[in-house]
Design an enzyme around this catalytic site. Structure first.
Site, PDB file in Angstrom:
ATOM      1  N   CYS A 159      40.800  53.801  36.880  1.00  0.00           N
ATOM      2  CA  CYS A 159      39.909  53.852  38.043  1.00  0.00           C
ATOM      3  C   CYS A 159      39.482  55.268  38.434  1.00  0.00           C
ATOM      4  O   CYS A 159      38.565  55.435  39.228  1.00  0.00           O
ATOM      5  CB  CYS A 159      40.565  53.165  39.240  1.00  0.00           C
ATOM      6  SG  CYS A 159      40.777  51.405  38.971  1.00  0.00           S
TER       7      CYS A 159
ATOM      8  N   ASN B 162      36.645  45.633  43.038  1.00  0.00           N
ATOM      9  CA  ASN B 162      37.015  46.842  42.309  1.00  0.00           C
ATOM     10  C   ASN B 162      36.388  46.798  40.913  1.00  0.00           C
ATOM     11  O   ASN B 162      36.850  46.067  40.050  1.00  0.00           O
ATOM     12  CB  ASN B 162      38.546  46.905  42.221  1.00  0.00           C
ATOM     13  CG  ASN B 162      39.041  48.153  41.508  1.00  0.00           C
ATOM     14  OD1 ASN B 162      38.255  48.932  40.970  1.00  0.00           O
ATOM     15  ND2 ASN B 162      40.347  48.329  41.494  1.00  0.00           N
TER      16      ASN B 162
ATOM     17  N   HIS C  87      37.161  55.644  45.927  1.00  0.00           N
ATOM     18  CA  HIS C  87      37.254  54.535  44.971  1.00  0.00           C
ATOM     19  C   HIS C  87      37.532  53.253  45.756  1.00  0.00           C
ATOM     20  O   HIS C  87      38.298  53.245  46.710  1.00  0.00           O
ATOM     21  CB  HIS C  87      38.388  54.818  43.983  1.00  0.00           C
ATOM     22  CG  HIS C  87      38.753  53.638  43.147  1.00  0.00           C
ATOM     23  ND1 HIS C  87      37.835  52.956  42.392  1.00  0.00           N
ATOM     24  CD2 HIS C  87      39.947  53.010  42.954  1.00  0.00           C
ATOM     25  CE1 HIS C  87      38.442  51.966  41.762  1.00  0.00           C
ATOM     26  NE2 HIS C  87      39.725  51.966  42.093  1.00  0.00           N
TER      27      HIS C  87
HETATM   28  O1  UT7 Z   1      42.132  50.382  41.263  1.00  0.00           O
HETATM   29  C1  UT7 Z   1      43.217  51.255  41.310  1.00  0.00           C
HETATM   30  C2  UT7 Z   1      44.518  50.622  41.140  1.00  0.00           C
HETATM   31  N1  UT7 Z   1      44.731  49.405  41.901  1.00  0.00           N
HETATM   32  C3  UT7 Z   1      44.968  49.404  43.232  1.00  0.00           C
HETATM   33  O2  UT7 Z   1      44.882  50.402  43.892  1.00  0.00           O
HETATM   34  C4  UT7 Z   1      45.430  48.099  43.842  1.00  0.00           C
HETATM   35  C5  UT7 Z   1      46.625  48.328  44.709  1.00  0.00           C
HETATM   36  N2  UT7 Z   1      47.267  47.114  45.167  1.00  0.00           N
HETATM   37  C6  UT7 Z   1      46.702  46.254  46.040  1.00  0.00           C
HETATM   38  O3  UT7 Z   1      45.553  46.425  46.418  1.00  0.00           O
HETATM   39  C7  UT7 Z   1      47.533  45.129  46.589  1.00  0.00           C
HETATM   40  O4  UT7 Z   1      48.866  45.321  46.194  1.00  0.00           O
HETATM   41  C8  UT7 Z   1      47.076  43.699  46.145  1.00  0.00           C
HETATM   42  C9  UT7 Z   1      45.756  43.368  46.805  1.00  0.00           C
HETATM   43  C10 UT7 Z   1      46.949  43.637  44.635  1.00  0.00           C
HETATM   44  C11 UT7 Z   1      48.087  42.677  46.597  1.00  0.00           C
HETATM   45  O5  UT7 Z   1      48.276  42.769  48.003  1.00  0.00           O
HETATM   46  P1  UT7 Z   1      49.729  42.924  48.629  1.00  0.00           P
HETATM   47  O6  UT7 Z   1      49.537  42.950  50.074  1.00  0.00           O
HETATM   48  O7  UT7 Z   1      50.403  44.098  47.992  1.00  0.00           O
HETATM   49  O8  UT7 Z   1      50.400  41.564  48.219  1.00  0.00           O
HETATM   50  P2  UT7 Z   1      51.775  41.322  47.457  1.00  0.00           P
HETATM   51  O9  UT7 Z   1      51.559  41.448  45.995  1.00  0.00           O
HETATM   52  O10 UT7 Z   1      52.850  42.132  48.099  1.00  0.00           O
HETATM   53  O11 UT7 Z   1      52.028  39.826  47.816  1.00  0.00           O
HETATM   54  C12 UT7 Z   1      52.326  39.399  49.174  1.00  0.00           C
HETATM   55  C13 UT7 Z   1      52.375  37.900  49.201  1.00  0.00           C
HETATM   56  C14 UT7 Z   1      53.234  37.277  48.099  1.00  0.00           C
HETATM   57  O12 UT7 Z   1      53.815  36.096  48.601  1.00  0.00           O
HETATM   58  P3  UT7 Z   1      55.351  36.096  49.100  1.00  0.00           P
HETATM   59  O13 UT7 Z   1      56.168  36.553  47.936  1.00  0.00           O
HETATM   60  O14 UT7 Z   1      55.391  37.028  50.265  1.00  0.00           O
HETATM   61  O15 UT7 Z   1      55.544  34.664  49.456  1.00  0.00           O
HETATM   62  C15 UT7 Z   1      52.219  36.920  47.045  1.00  0.00           C
HETATM   63  O16 UT7 Z   1      52.650  35.870  46.229  1.00  0.00           O
HETATM   64  O17 UT7 Z   1      51.065  37.376  49.012  1.00  0.00           O
HETATM   65  C16 UT7 Z   1      51.054  36.479  47.896  1.00  0.00           C
HETATM   66  N3  UT7 Z   1      49.778  36.602  47.218  1.00  0.00           N
HETATM   67  C17 UT7 Z   1      48.700  35.875  47.535  1.00  0.00           C
HETATM   68  N4  UT7 Z   1      48.516  34.915  48.445  1.00  0.00           N
HETATM   69  C18 UT7 Z   1      47.286  34.361  48.522  1.00  0.00           C
HETATM   70  C19 UT7 Z   1      49.442  37.459  46.206  1.00  0.00           C
HETATM   71  N5  UT7 Z   1      48.162  37.272  45.860  1.00  0.00           N
HETATM   72  C20 UT7 Z   1      47.689  36.297  46.678  1.00  0.00           C
HETATM   73  C21 UT7 Z   1      46.433  35.676  46.790  1.00  0.00           C
HETATM   74  N6  UT7 Z   1      46.279  34.729  47.730  1.00  0.00           N
HETATM   75  N7  UT7 Z   1      45.378  36.012  46.006  1.00  0.00           N
END
Ligand code: UT7
Length: 329
Positions: free
Chosen positions: A116, A286, A256
């Site tokens: 990225c 993204n 970004h």
């Molecule tokens: O482009 C450069 C590199 N990339 C980035 O900079 C991306 C950086 N990361 C992020 O933007 C975020 O980590 C994500 C958007 C990918 C994920 O968001 P998060 O707030 O970090 O979610 P998480 O992975 O910690 O998941 C939290 C909860 C989990 O459920 P439990 O374990 O708390 O029950 C996930 O299973 O949200 C759940 N979850 C979802 N729920 C509904 C994960 N994805 C989804 C989804 N819809 N699409």
């Protein structure tokens, strides 16, 4: 004689027509519009549909439009740096494929892979050829067909990515405008958190790797988020500090577009107010190498000559960086 800077003299972008909305994603994985919107800021993203189309097919209209805007022919280009994580093929370089498609007969070029941060690294690299006097017209393209490496069964990653491409032309400027300062950083220990498992020389494609869905982007979102949120904000603040720029001096912050929460953290850290922060993540998600040039393209009409812009990026690798530039037209 005043110093020659590499200035952006034209910008253009291209996004595919197909709109993949959060509501459509709800029918594909266990997710919902509310979660995606609040956790990422994304409402929809574009997808390049059609058999046999790759990243270069988005670059062609972006670059042809750019050349038209600038009023020059493709044969006037000296160098093409194609920043992408989803090249048309592993080899040869998509830069060469693009050169052939647009008729850039006098240009040489290569692909730049920095996930990225690629487009930002491409600007930092391309500017050297202008500053040294070696070249007069350097094309920096940033684009990705992220849908080609996105697992639409993995709800934590498929909601983020989209397809798109942008390009800028760098030319010499002796009025004090252009790229003034760049900070570029990388840390290879970040590979664990964001990578594609198979398809490279370490793990070439086999039936097994395909069955195991290893040809898609693998991301440990929370870990990446933690690095991104601090590194991107810190490096933007650092480039401002070392150029004695306060938030009031900044006309536009161009971050970004990975997650709205990371964009907000960068804005808070630099003190730049929301009205000066460029955000289009809600429309495109993204697009990896495409995010920053697509932002420049969409906001081009608002920029004024001499405006101070701060660009900032963070990506897989890990890679990150920031650029201070003065808009030249
Ligand atoms: O482009 C450069 C590199 N990339 C980035 O900079 C991306 C950086 N990361 C992020 O933007 C975020 O980590 C994500 C958007 C990918 C994920 O968001 P998060 O707030 O970090 O979610 P998480 O992975 O910690 O998941 C939290 C909860 C989990 O459920 P439990 O374990 O708390 O029950 C996930 O299973 O949200 C759940 N979850 C979802 N729920 C509904 C994960 N994805 C989804 C989804 N819809 N699409």
């Amino acid at each position: 004689m005043s110093k020659i800077h590499a200035a952006i003299t034209a910008v253009n972008g291209y996004v595919p027509e197909y709109v993949l909305t959060n509501h459509e994603l709800e029918t594909m994985v266990d997710t919902n519009d509310e979660w995606i919107t609040t956790r990422t800021g994304i409402k929809e993203r574009r997808i390049l549909k059609g058999e046999g189309l790759g990243t270069s097919d988005m670059a062609v209209p972006a670059v042809e439009g750019l050349l038209k805007k600038r009023g020059i022919g493709a044969d006037e280009l000296d160098l093409i740096i194609f920043c992408t994580t989803t090249p048309d093929r592993v080899f040869p370089a998509t830069a060469n494929i693009l050169a052939d498609k647009i008729g850039a007969k006098n240009a040489w070029g290569w692909d730049l892979q920095a996930a990225c941060s690629g487009f930002l690294f491409g600007l930092a690299t391309g500017s050297q050829f202008i500053e040294s006097g070696k070249h007069k017209k350097v094309l920096v393209v940033g684009g990705d067909k992220m849908s080609s490496i996105t697992n639409y069964k993995d709800r934590a990653t498929c909601i983020i990515f989209g397809d798109g491409c942008g390009a800028v032309l760098l030319e010499p400027n002796d009025e004090g405008n252009g790229i003034i300062d760049t900070i570029t950083r990388s840390d290879g220990s970040g590979v664990a958190y964001l990578h594609q498992k198979a398809g490279g020389s370490v793990r070439p494609a086999t039936h097994e790797t395909v069955d195991a869905l290893e040809h898609f982007a693998y991301q440990e979102g929370q870990a990446v988020f933690k690095f991104a949120v601090t590194k991107m904000a810190d490096v933007a603040a650092e480039v401002m500090e070392r150029n004695n720029l306060s938030s009031d001096d900044i006309a536009w912050l161009v971050p970004h577009q990975a997650n709205k929460r990371i964009i907000d953290a960068t804005a808070n850290r630099t003190g730049v107010t929301a009205d000066k922060v460029i955000v289009n993540i809600e429309k495109y998600g993204n697009t990896t190498n495409g995010t920053i040039p697509l932002c420049l393209w969409e906001w081009e009409n608002k920029f004024k000559k001499g405006d101070n812009l701060i660009l900032a990026a963070f990506g897989g690798g890990f890679t990150w960086g920031s650029i201070y530039l003065k808009w030249a037209y």
